[in-house]
Every structure is written in C-alpha cells, then in structure tokens.
Scaffold this active site. Structure first.
Site, PDB file in Angstrom:
ATOM      1  N   THR A  36       0.831  -1.209   0.000  1.00  0.00           N
ATOM      2  CA  THR A  36       0.000   0.000   0.000  1.00  0.00           C
ATOM      3  C   THR A  36       0.870   1.265   0.000  1.00  0.00           C
ATOM      4  OG1 THR A  36      -0.238  -0.076   2.417  1.00  0.00           O
ATOM      5  CG2 THR A  36      -2.000  -1.065   1.141  1.00  0.00           C
ATOM      6  N   ILE A  56       6.968  -7.354   6.266  1.00  0.00           N
ATOM      7  CA  ILE A  56       7.043  -7.634   7.713  1.00  0.00           C
ATOM      8  C   ILE A  56       6.688  -9.086   8.016  1.00  0.00           C
ATOM      9  CG2 ILE A  56       6.726  -5.257   8.521  1.00  0.00           C
ATOM     10  CD1 ILE A  56       3.745  -5.972   9.015  1.00  0.00           C
ATOM     11  N   SER A 119      -5.550   1.429  16.372  1.00  0.00           N
ATOM     12  CA  SER A 119      -6.676   2.088  15.687  1.00  0.00           C
ATOM     13  C   SER A 119      -7.880   2.315  16.584  1.00  0.00           C
ATOM     14  CB  SER A 119      -7.109   1.233  14.500  1.00  0.00           C
ATOM     15  OG  SER A 119      -8.304   1.752  13.943  1.00  0.00           O
ATOM     16  N   TYR A 143     -10.608  -5.864  10.265  1.00  0.00           N
ATOM     17  CA  TYR A 143      -9.503  -4.910  10.431  1.00  0.00           C
ATOM     18  C   TYR A 143      -9.396  -4.441  11.879  1.00  0.00           C
ATOM     19  CZ  TYR A 143      -7.098  -0.413  10.371  1.00  0.00           C
ATOM     20  OH  TYR A 143      -6.261   0.628  10.656  1.00  0.00           O
ATOM     21  N   VAL A 187     -11.263   8.776   3.477  1.00  0.00           N
ATOM     22  CA  VAL A 187     -12.346   9.552   2.870  1.00  0.00           C
ATOM     23  C   VAL A 187     -11.910  10.964   2.482  1.00  0.00           C
ATOM     24  CG1 VAL A 187     -13.316  10.275   5.118  1.00  0.00           C
ATOM     25  CG2 VAL A 187     -14.780  10.191   3.094  1.00  0.00           C
ATOM     26  N   ARG A 272     -21.287   1.360   4.260  1.00  0.00           N
ATOM     27  CA  ARG A 272     -20.438   0.197   3.994  1.00  0.00           C
ATOM     28  C   ARG A 272     -20.467  -0.748   5.198  1.00  0.00           C
ATOM     29  NH1 ARG A 272     -14.789   2.953   2.168  1.00  0.00           N
ATOM     30  NH2 ARG A 272     -14.636   3.013   4.421  1.00  0.00           N
TER      31      ARG A 272
HETATM   32  C1  UD1 Z   1      -9.738   5.043   9.149  1.00  0.00           C
HETATM   33  C2  UD1 Z   1      -8.492   4.439   8.535  1.00  0.00           C
HETATM   34  C3  UD1 Z   1      -8.056   3.260   9.365  1.00  0.00           C
HETATM   35  C4  UD1 Z   1      -7.841   3.718  10.782  1.00  0.00           C
HETATM   36  C5  UD1 Z   1      -9.105   4.354  11.314  1.00  0.00           C
HETATM   37  C6  UD1 Z   1      -8.877   4.959  12.682  1.00  0.00           C
HETATM   38  C7  UD1 Z   1      -8.204   4.686   6.116  1.00  0.00           C
HETATM   39  C8  UD1 Z   1      -8.465   4.139   4.767  1.00  0.00           C
HETATM   40  N1  UD1 Z   1      -8.758   4.021   7.141  1.00  0.00           N
HETATM   41  O1  UD1 Z   1     -10.828   4.107   9.086  1.00  0.00           O
HETATM   42  O2  UD1 Z   1      -6.847   2.739   8.881  1.00  0.00           O
HETATM   43  O3  UD1 Z   1      -7.447   2.670  11.618  1.00  0.00           O
HETATM   44  O4  UD1 Z   1      -9.503   5.415  10.464  1.00  0.00           O
HETATM   45  O5  UD1 Z   1      -7.816   5.845  12.626  1.00  0.00           O
HETATM   46  O6  UD1 Z   1      -7.496   5.674   6.272  1.00  0.00           O
HETATM   47  N2  UD1 Z   1     -16.518   7.114   3.140  1.00  0.00           N
HETATM   48  C9  UD1 Z   1     -17.348   7.813   2.275  1.00  0.00           C
HETATM   49  N3  UD1 Z   1     -16.928   7.989   0.992  1.00  0.00           N
HETATM   50  C10 UD1 Z   1     -15.735   7.543   0.521  1.00  0.00           C
HETATM   51  C11 UD1 Z   1     -14.887   6.831   1.420  1.00  0.00           C
HETATM   52  C12 UD1 Z   1     -15.302   6.639   2.725  1.00  0.00           C
HETATM   53  O7  UD1 Z   1     -18.447   8.232   2.664  1.00  0.00           O
HETATM   54  O8  UD1 Z   1     -15.417   7.758  -0.657  1.00  0.00           O
HETATM   55  C13 UD1 Z   1     -16.976   6.936   4.529  1.00  0.00           C
HETATM   56  C14 UD1 Z   1     -16.817   5.524   5.068  1.00  0.00           C
HETATM   57  O9  UD1 Z   1     -17.910   4.712   4.682  1.00  0.00           O
HETATM   58  C15 UD1 Z   1     -16.756   5.784   6.579  1.00  0.00           C
HETATM   59  C16 UD1 Z   1     -16.035   7.139   6.667  1.00  0.00           C
HETATM   60  O10 UD1 Z   1     -16.144   7.746   5.380  1.00  0.00           O
HETATM   61  O11 UD1 Z   1     -18.045   5.920   7.107  1.00  0.00           O
HETATM   62  C17 UD1 Z   1     -14.552   7.008   7.006  1.00  0.00           C
HETATM   63  O12 UD1 Z   1     -14.005   6.001   6.168  1.00  0.00           O
HETATM   64  P1  UD1 Z   1     -12.419   5.820   5.957  1.00  0.00           P
HETATM   65  O13 UD1 Z   1     -11.792   7.105   5.554  1.00  0.00           O
HETATM   66  O14 UD1 Z   1     -12.234   4.624   5.105  1.00  0.00           O
HETATM   67  O15 UD1 Z   1     -11.885   5.597   7.451  1.00  0.00           O
HETATM   68  P2  UD1 Z   1     -12.292   4.609   8.661  1.00  0.00           P
HETATM   69  O16 UD1 Z   1     -13.015   3.412   8.180  1.00  0.00           O
HETATM   70  O17 UD1 Z   1     -12.894   5.458   9.725  1.00  0.00           O
END
Ligand code: UD1
Length: 312
Positions: A36, A56, A119, A143, A187, A272
């Site tokens: 990644t 790792i 996390s 995760y 996001v 999701r």
């Molecule tokens: C994130 C981190 C994770 C970390 C956690 C706590 C990423 C990819 N994930 O998880 O590694 O352990 O915070 O620090 O950085 N969403 C949208 N539109 C999009 C993408 C996402 O609405 O295009 C929504 C998702 O459904 C979710 C929210 O945004 O509800 C946050 O998602 P995401 O950024 O993937 O982060 P987490 O799942 O919170």
C-alpha cells in the site's frame, strides 16, 4: 542521535515520520513491501535513509532490520476496513502476523521501545462518546479486530519480555501524501482528489457519520513524544491520538466545497459493511501521559492538505 526503524516507511504516515525524524537529526531505517506504500513518498529522502524493501511477514528480514535499532515505529499495515471485510485472511496476515514478527525481532534485538499504530476502530459502535482508553473495546470489522489483537500483543510483549511498547490509537489521520487513488483510501484524501478534479464524491450513509479527523502533524508529534515519555507512564500503555472534536462527512464535504471550488453535490449510497457510525476521542490520557496536545486543527489541516494535492 538515535536509530529509528519505521515499518511501512513508504506509507503516508511512515514517510511523514521519516521526514520529521531526519529534520531533527535522527537516523532513519525503513522497510516497506509497497503493497500500500509508495516509492514516490520516499523518493526525495531515499539518499538520507537506510531503506530495505522487505515484507514484515519475513522474520529474517525483520531481524536484520531491527539490528542496532533504538526505536521501532510500527506503521506497516493494510489499513482499510472494507478491504478486511473482503479479505480477512490478508488483513490478519499483514496486521497481526506481521506485527508479531516485528515484536519478536525487536525483542531479540533488544530495541528500547516499540511504538504501534493502533486504531480507534477497536472501540466499535459503543454509544458512549467521547471514547476513552478504559472503555471495553468492541471491534466490528476484521480490520478492527486485527488492530486490537496487535495492540494486545504489544502489551503482552511489555509484560512477558520487558520490551517497552506504546500503542497509539489513531483517529482518522489525514494529510499530504495520503493515497487518494483506491476505493479503500481514506475519505478526505478521496474527496479532495475528486473535488479538485470536478468529480462527484460519494458519501456512504446519510453523511451524518462523524470522525475525529486528525491532521498528520499531530500523529507525528504523538509518536515522537511516545518514544521519549517516561517508561512508568508510557510502557505497556494505550493512548488515543486525536483532536477531541468530531466532524460529520456532510460538514467535511461543505468545508471542502469552499476550499476546492467544487460546486456540485455528493452522491449518497448505502453505508459500507463494517463501518462505525461515530468516533470521537477523549485525549486526556495522552495529554497527561505523553504531554500530547494537537497543534493543528481540522480546518487548518484540511487547508494544508488541499494545497498539497493542488500543487501535486
Ligand atoms: C480510518 C483508517 C483506518 C484507521 C481508522 C482509525 C483509512 C483508509 N482508514 O478508518 O486505517 O485505523 O480510520 O484511525 O485511512 N466514506 C465515504 N466515501 C468515501 C470513502 C469513505 O463516505 O469515498 C466513509 C466511510 O464509509 C466511513 C467514513 O467515510 O463511514 C470514514 O471512512 P475511511 O476514511 O475509510 O476511514 P475509517 O473506516 O474510519
């Protein structure tokens, strides 16, 4: 001058840690398998670090990487909730088996301290906000389970082998160099890239999902403090790393509309699987135990991040 090993140095957090350490005159070694992480994140510092392309999962490579090291900053992971729902075995291999390898190698090399990228997802959807470290975890996604299991391994190695470990529960770290290009990306990185290109972003759920979005400089600061904090306050401990404020996806979208001049509306799609609804940290334990105080707030962090993607 100390020697730091950063696992996942090609990632957005790992490469930010490397830059900060180099600028304070420390020595940096790093490993990444680029599953990644990205070569471009370390291209301009490659001549100043001891970089080894390694997984790792490779214990022998981890033993070599830990030789002579003072501090390990263990950031390597497959950091996505939906990816773990799709591939729990892959998530476990990288996020749990990989961590145990790093711990065994650090123990054998008699490293001073290991700092772990834990996390906030470990808290799950329990209704009480803000989340503090004394609450029982209730992880939802594979995760989140993996990150919690690794955190427990950190504590176990502190207790069984006197290896000092500190787990930092990151709350949605964002900033320059976060990969925006995959459907599994964070996001804010996704929204910024899409909105700067004039593409419509997607909000999963009604947009009232909230997160304690934390700018990268705050996470870097927390890692540096965690290396130096007295062992009786930090070793074998878990700390939230966040800002103590929460922003909804709708609010984040609105702020970004102003900063990117995107005039359209988001597309709303169903939530999701594995996602949690709300996340907000109590940061008082990190304040007291590490001397941590977030220096960059959400809006300022967002402005800096948009500027970086704009110039890219
Ligand atoms: C994130 C981190 C994770 C970390 C956690 C706590 C990423 C990819 N994930 O998880 O590694 O352990 O915070 O620090 O950085 N969403 C949208 N539109 C999009 C993408 C996402 O609405 O295009 C929504 C998702 O459904 C979710 C929210 O945004 O509800 C946050 O998602 P995401 O950024 O993937 O982060 P987490 O799942 O919170």
């Amino acid at each position: 001058m100390a020697l730091y090993l950063i696992t996942g140095i090609g990632g957005f957090i790992g490469s930010s840690l490397a830059r900060a350490l180099l600028s304070s005159g420390e020595q940096v070694r790093g490993v990444d398998n680029f599953s990644t992480g990205k070569r471009e994140n370390i291209a301009e510092i490659l001549d100043r670090i001891d970089f080894r392309e390694a997984d790792i999962g490779d214990l022998d490579a981890m033993h070599k990487a830990c030789a002579g090291v003072d501090f390990v900053l263990h950031q390597a992971a497959i950091p996505s909730v939906p990816k773990s729902v799709q591939d729990p075995l892959g998530s476990n291999r990288a996020n749990v088996d990989g961590t145990v390898n790093v711990l065994v190698a650090a123990r054998d090399a008699q490293v001073t301290r290991v700092i772990y990228a834990a996390s906030s997802s470990a808290y799950g959807d329990t209704p009480t906000l803000p989340k503090n470290e004394a609450m029982s975890p209730d992880p939802i996604s594979p995760y989140a389970v993996a990150k919690l299991a690794s955190e427990r391994y950190m504590i176990s190695f502190s207790r069984c082998y006197q290896l000092e470990t500190v787990s930092l529960r990151y709350f949605n770290i964002f900033g320059p160099r976060q990969d925006p290009s995959s459907p599994y990306s964070g996001v804010l990185a996704r929204f910024i890239m899409q909105m700067l290109r004039g593409e419509q972003p997607t909000i999963f759920g009604d947009g009232e999902t909230s997160r304690d979005f934390t700018y990268i400089d705050n996470a870097v600061e927390a890692n540096l403090l965690a290396c130096k904090a007295p062992a009786n306050q930090a070793a074998g401990q878990v700390f939230n790393v966040a800002t103590g404020t929460r922003i909804t996806l709708n609010q984040a979208f609105k702020s970004l509309q102003g900063m990117t001049a995107y005039s359209g509306q988001p597309r709303y799609e169903p939530e999701r699987k594995g996602d949690i609804k709300h996340s907000l940290a109590d940061i008082s334990k990190a304040q007291a135990g590490l001397g941590y105080n977030p220096k960059v707030n959400f809006e300022e962090g967002l402005r800096r991040t948009v500027e970086w993607y704009r110039r890219k």
